[in-house]
Design an enzyme around this catalytic site. Sequence first.
Site, PDB file in Angstrom:
ATOM      1  N   THR A   1      54.316  14.094  14.297  1.00 28.25           N
ATOM      2  CA  THR A   1      53.961  15.515  14.243  1.00 28.25           C
ATOM      3  C   THR A   1      54.425  16.166  12.959  1.00 28.25           C
ATOM      4  OG1 THR A   1      54.073  15.647  16.658  1.00 28.25           O
ATOM      5  CG2 THR A   1      54.182  17.712  15.429  1.00 28.25           C
TER       6      THR A   1
ATOM      7  N   GLY B   1      47.648  -9.358  44.544  1.00 26.52           N
ATOM      8  CA  GLY B   1      48.747  -9.310  43.572  1.00 26.52           C
ATOM      9  C   GLY B   1      48.343  -9.825  42.219  1.00 26.52           C
TER      10      GLY B   1
ATOM     11  N   HIS C   1      52.796 -16.946  40.763  1.00 29.14           N
ATOM     12  CA  HIS C   1      53.240 -16.705  42.139  1.00 29.14           C
ATOM     13  C   HIS C   1      54.762 -16.654  42.242  1.00 29.14           C
ATOM     14  CE1 HIS C   1      49.136 -18.398  42.836  1.00 29.14           C
ATOM     15  NE2 HIS C   1      49.116 -17.400  43.693  1.00 29.14           N
TER      16      HIS C   1
ATOM     17  N   ASP D   1      63.639  12.760  20.495  1.00 32.90           N
ATOM     18  CA  ASP D   1      63.708  11.305  20.623  1.00 32.90           C
ATOM     19  C   ASP D   1      64.454  10.639  19.483  1.00 32.90           C
ATOM     20  OD1 ASP D   1      61.887  11.736  18.638  1.00 32.90           O
ATOM     21  OD2 ASP D   1      60.167  10.908  19.704  1.00 32.90           O
TER      22      ASP D   1
END
Length: 589
Positions: free
Chosen positions: A456, A56, A219, A411
């Site tokens: 863009t 983990g 943890h 968006d």
Amino acid sequence: MSTKHFFPATEGVVVLGLESLVSRNAHLALDAPAKVVYDKTHSPSRVSVISGGGSGHEPAWSGYVGDGMLAAAVNGEVFASPSAKQIMAAIEHVPSEVGIILCITNYTGDNLHFGLAREKALGRGGRVEILRMTDDVALGRKQTENLGRRGLAGNMFVLKLCGSASHAGYDFDTCYNIGQSVNDNCVTVGSSLDHCHIPGREHHRSIPDDTYVLGMGIHNEPGLHEIAPMPKVDDLVADMLKYCLDPNDKDRAFVDFNPDDVVLLLINNFGGMSNFELEALTSTVRRNLKKDWKITPTREYTSCFETSLNAPGWSLSLLNVSGIERATKTPGSQLLELLDSDTRAPAWPKNGYREAKEAKQAVQADKLAGDDAAAGPKVDPATIESALRKACDAAIKAEPDITKWDIQMGDGDCGEAVVGMCQGVLKKLDAGLCKDGVLLHILDEVDEAVEEIGGTLGAIIAIVVAGFTTQLRQLFAQGDTKAQLDGKIMGKAAGGALRNLMGYTSAAVGGRTVMDTLIPFCEVFEKDGDFAKAVKAGDEGAKSTAGMKAKFGRATYVGEQAESTDMPPDPGAMAAAIFLKGLLSGLPQ
């Protein structure tokens, strides 16, 4: 926190992850039953540095196996210490004639299981020592007087320097003493926006909104403080640095930092932070270190070093190299060489601290920018400024509609981008861009303002403007210095700019993009040399995108709405048309 996972439980996942790591690193081998990853090339003539702990925390610790770091790593289940039997398997895979160092993070389970394994290994002969890594400063002396401090991401410095010393052939005592001194001169503090979530775990605790945890471990244990409301980033970082550096905090001043000391910085992602934020936090830490503590790190490391599954948090670690030098009599330059030395450990970051020589610039910047701009055509300053201002004002006024259309199909950032481009142009106009009427210079500056916005739409418009400028520059450089700047020449330049643009995008008429405006505008302008007629064609092209299905751009990714005849016009196409109409309105009719 996210409680969704592709694996509904952790059973079997640890070994799957280890298999992946080993499959792409030829020097590694996996003992799957023992969950041990070891270096097949490790020589018994060198000290074996071994570490491990619960899973983990990837890439810790198996990601640090390789010459110059760990000889082996042993992995328990998620947040659970490996057993003594597993640790013994790791020891057996990387035997050493000179000794074994077990680097552990000082949690109870690790102390017990690695301690038992050490006792068993000692019974077989040979030298085995435990090096406890304890860099956490969030929990002070009083709170940790019984168990000792936790090991956090600063222990990566221990693994790298101790492992590199072993690979360089240092004897056992030197390797151990360097590792111990690294730990003694390292401080770490963590913070997080929330706890992590363990796959398959139903019960979990969440941190309230507008709250962060200072002193978070790895943890899922509670941190030192929950602080609300969220402070500014600079204040948060300044508070964390105090825990590491404040000499007046007698409960936490574990390491002395003198003004001329060589200090290293390590920023660790707990697993759920974006690199976007993590890199920005690194810069914030660096600036605060310099401003408040007069410290400039000699080395910086930013990565996922020791994670806590998907916890949205991070930690900062500071290592005082000069302190190690004073304690071990090892020159600081030698310690940095060990740190910088190559390793095949896949998770250790590759930083570019080796000296680099800058390449000589063969072409001067003014040549790249086009120093022939002043020799090009001139226009009436008042006219061109009026036209550009009206075009920008019209586009900015249309922002609410542009944004509304974009939210429906994209968006929602198109309106903001258009405003940014226009504000950039207006700023240059306010600075006197048009005062001399030098068209090529004006176009170069407009292109720069558009290009700065990015995205863009910005890229397409910038390519068109740059191409148009280049075409004009070439036309007026062909020898006819008396050429008139008329519709014919402007149209020819527009046609060339369009053909240039088509080399960078496959978007065409009917694709529901800004090209539905630009293509008819440029084609009509080139054919007829009539700006007003070309603007009308571009406007009609933009309006035709209403109800049109997208074939290019982000709008192609939307769902069933993309099939609707109620779709608004394309925001980019409309923005370009609105700008062109504004430009036309500012020109003499």
